[in-house]
Design a protein around this motif. Sequence first.
Motif, short mmCIF file in Angstrom:
data_model
loop_
_atom_site.label_atom_id
_atom_site.label_comp_id
_atom_site.label_asym_id
_atom_site.label_seq_id
_atom_site.Cartn_x
_atom_site.Cartn_y
_atom_site.Cartn_z
N ALA A 435 15.50 5.99 68.04
CA ALA A 435 14.56 7.10 67.88
C ALA A 435 13.32 6.85 68.71
O ALA A 435 12.93 5.71 68.96
CB ALA A 435 14.18 7.27 66.40
N THR A 439 7.48 9.42 67.55
CA THR A 439 7.73 10.51 66.63
C THR A 439 7.80 9.97 65.20
O THR A 439 7.71 8.76 64.98
CB THR A 439 9.05 11.22 66.96
N SER A 441 10.45 10.08 63.47
CA SER A 441 11.87 9.84 63.21
C SER A 441 12.06 8.49 62.52
O SER A 441 11.41 7.50 62.89
CB SER A 441 12.66 9.85 64.52
N GLN A 443 13.48 4.87 61.57
CA GLN A 443 13.99 3.80 62.42
C GLN A 443 15.15 3.04 61.79
O GLN A 443 15.73 2.18 62.42
CB GLN A 443 12.86 2.83 62.74
N ARG A 519 17.88 17.54 57.53
CA ARG A 519 18.31 16.55 58.52
C ARG A 519 17.66 15.20 58.26
O ARG A 519 16.48 15.13 57.89
CB ARG A 519 17.94 17.03 59.93
N ASP A 521 16.89 13.09 60.54
CA ASP A 521 15.89 12.91 61.59
C ASP A 521 15.30 14.27 61.97
O ASP A 521 16.02 15.14 62.46
CB ASP A 521 16.53 12.26 62.81
N ALA A 523 13.72 15.12 64.46
CA ALA A 523 13.89 15.39 65.89
C ALA A 523 15.23 16.02 66.20
O ALA A 523 15.44 16.55 67.30
CB ALA A 523 13.73 14.09 66.69
N SER A 524 16.17 15.98 65.24
CA SER A 524 17.50 16.57 65.48
C SER A 524 17.54 18.06 65.18
O SER A 524 18.62 18.65 65.20
CB SER A 524 18.55 15.83 64.66
N TYR A 535 16.40 15.25 72.75
CA TYR A 535 17.03 14.44 71.70
C TYR A 535 18.04 13.46 72.29
O TYR A 535 18.11 12.29 71.87
CB TYR A 535 17.69 15.37 70.69
N SER A 539 18.11 9.47 71.78
CA SER A 539 19.04 9.01 70.74
C SER A 539 20.49 8.86 71.16
O SER A 539 21.30 8.37 70.36
CB SER A 539 18.96 9.97 69.54
#
Length: 628
Positions: A435, A439, A441, A443, A519, A521, A523-524, A535, A539
């Motif tokens: 990730a 962000t 997100s 880890q 989700r 994450d 970011a997804s 993304y 990732s």
Amino acid sequence: MSSTEHYDFIIIGGGTAGLVVASRLSEDPSQHVLVLEAGADGTEDPRVKTPAFFEALKNTEADWGFKTNSQPTLNGRTIAMNQGKVLGGSSALNALVFVPPTKGLVNSWESLGNKGWNWETLSSYFNKAYTSPIVDESSRTMLGIDKWASVNSSAKGPIQASFPGGVAHPIRQAWAETFTNMGYYMQDDPFSNPSVGSFSCLASIHPETKERSYSTSAYYNPVKGRENLHVLTNAEVVKILFEQTGGSAKATGVQYKHNGETVTVNTAKEVILAAGALQSPKILELSGVGNPDLLDKYGIDVVVNLPAVGENLHDHAVCSISFEAVDEVDTLDALARQEPEALSQALQEYAASKTGPLSYVGVTSYAYLPIVDYLTPEGQVRLKDLLDKNRPPEIEGIRNARDRAYYEVVENSLLDPNEPSGAYLSVASQSVLPADPETDSPQGPVPGKFITIGAMLSQPLSRGTVHIQSSDPSHAPSIDPEYLTNPVDMDVLANHMLHIDAIANTPPMSKLLKQPLNRRDPASRLTDLESAKRYLRASMISMWHMAGTCVMLPKEKGGVLGEDLKVYGVRNLRIVDSSALPMISTANTQATVYAFAERAADLIKQAWGMKVSNCPQSPDIPRQRHLV
């Protein structure tokens, strides 16, 4: 072992392909076969035998532990290249997924210039490699295979396959019905008629013992008592030895290290290189076969000028999105978080009945798909514009000839609605991907239950390299896959990532996920092509499906091997592993490598006048004279 000892065949690498070939060649008691494997025998290692423990083998003594060079298209990240350094090779280390390529992909091998390498020929070798599981009629609906018009009952090979995990897990049936609703359910057993659509996938897990079935347990252990078969573990090859006469080279033996000593062994017939896509080109270059400029740099005498060695590296790029599952669904998330109570309970259940979360890795379902948005009139315009902008120029040079040949294959596939450009899979667990540290997100593993849907790029155009960076055999090679450097690859995989939401939002799959979708994450949450590409850069990881670095292609297209698997310019040297594959499989490679090795064994037997059984012969491969 003395330097004067001879074998008919010396096989470098006791992995997925090497043990197949060793087992088949040693069926003839008059042929003496030596296998040199750099790793140890892990037959009794519970990390090898227990399906869910495969992650525990990474970065251990059973793993070469390679890493790529920094990848500019992936925010400068390096990618782990886990490869088995153990008897059985990566078949002892992989995630056990056992799926075939599509017919169209295998047929592309022949269209690239490899006569006889097509689905019609290779399909019988899949059947020779594995045994298809017997399924109770009452279980077919829960497995999501009740609509199959045909089942492959011809497969009777050493690898014992099964539908992994509990039959009653709802994900298989939901996956099948979801793709039926989307118009993409594969109508046949994929091993009998592989095409576009979804299917419940097999795993190389023995249906009775629930242990890993791999090249060591399935091909080698049943025949290890043969007096004419010698498998030497912890034997690391230094180089292949050659004799040069009359301007040509002939492989005569192998030099290797074992117990601190350097040993030489000679061959009466052939050296067979089966060290994998990262090690086979390294061994060739250390032996003097490769690009003269590179060999001169490290003081290695040139035996054969073959610049294509180590080129053409390609791999399946994969990325995924994890969605929170409803409470009623069983997942492997507690194991992913290494919760002591869950692990203890799983160990007890597996020890008592070979069931429960340790009996599989969470992967149950696959789908081979084109990009649905490309099939509309507007999508076709966008696709053709993308392809025209990135078409390789028609200029002189072997590399350009290679790139244009591959581009034509991939272009035809992308334009064909009946050919997949991506493979999707479901996992009953969260996927912990790299990730962006800038962000929010996560880890590492997070609380909760998750179902992951992943997408991999089936036919990448991006090509990288693997080359030696020292004359010292103990040094790792330089690995540069150049992931997603071709703009077509980035665009295609980003489009497949955008389709994951459509799968998650279609019933009954959507009923297994908490609504609205949550989700793992943030970011997804992909809203457009650019967010999907962002993304991927942060990732995307490897599926560890490296191929093509000693590729079977015409020499003028950048080939290293002919269709007989012989290295150009060398007598008595063949390569039999994923490095030889002209194009990587549609998805996971192990089934393809087993079939490839089975056919290779037959080609070698025919060339030396040995008996071939159970599969069609290839009369166009010339026989060789026996050497004294």
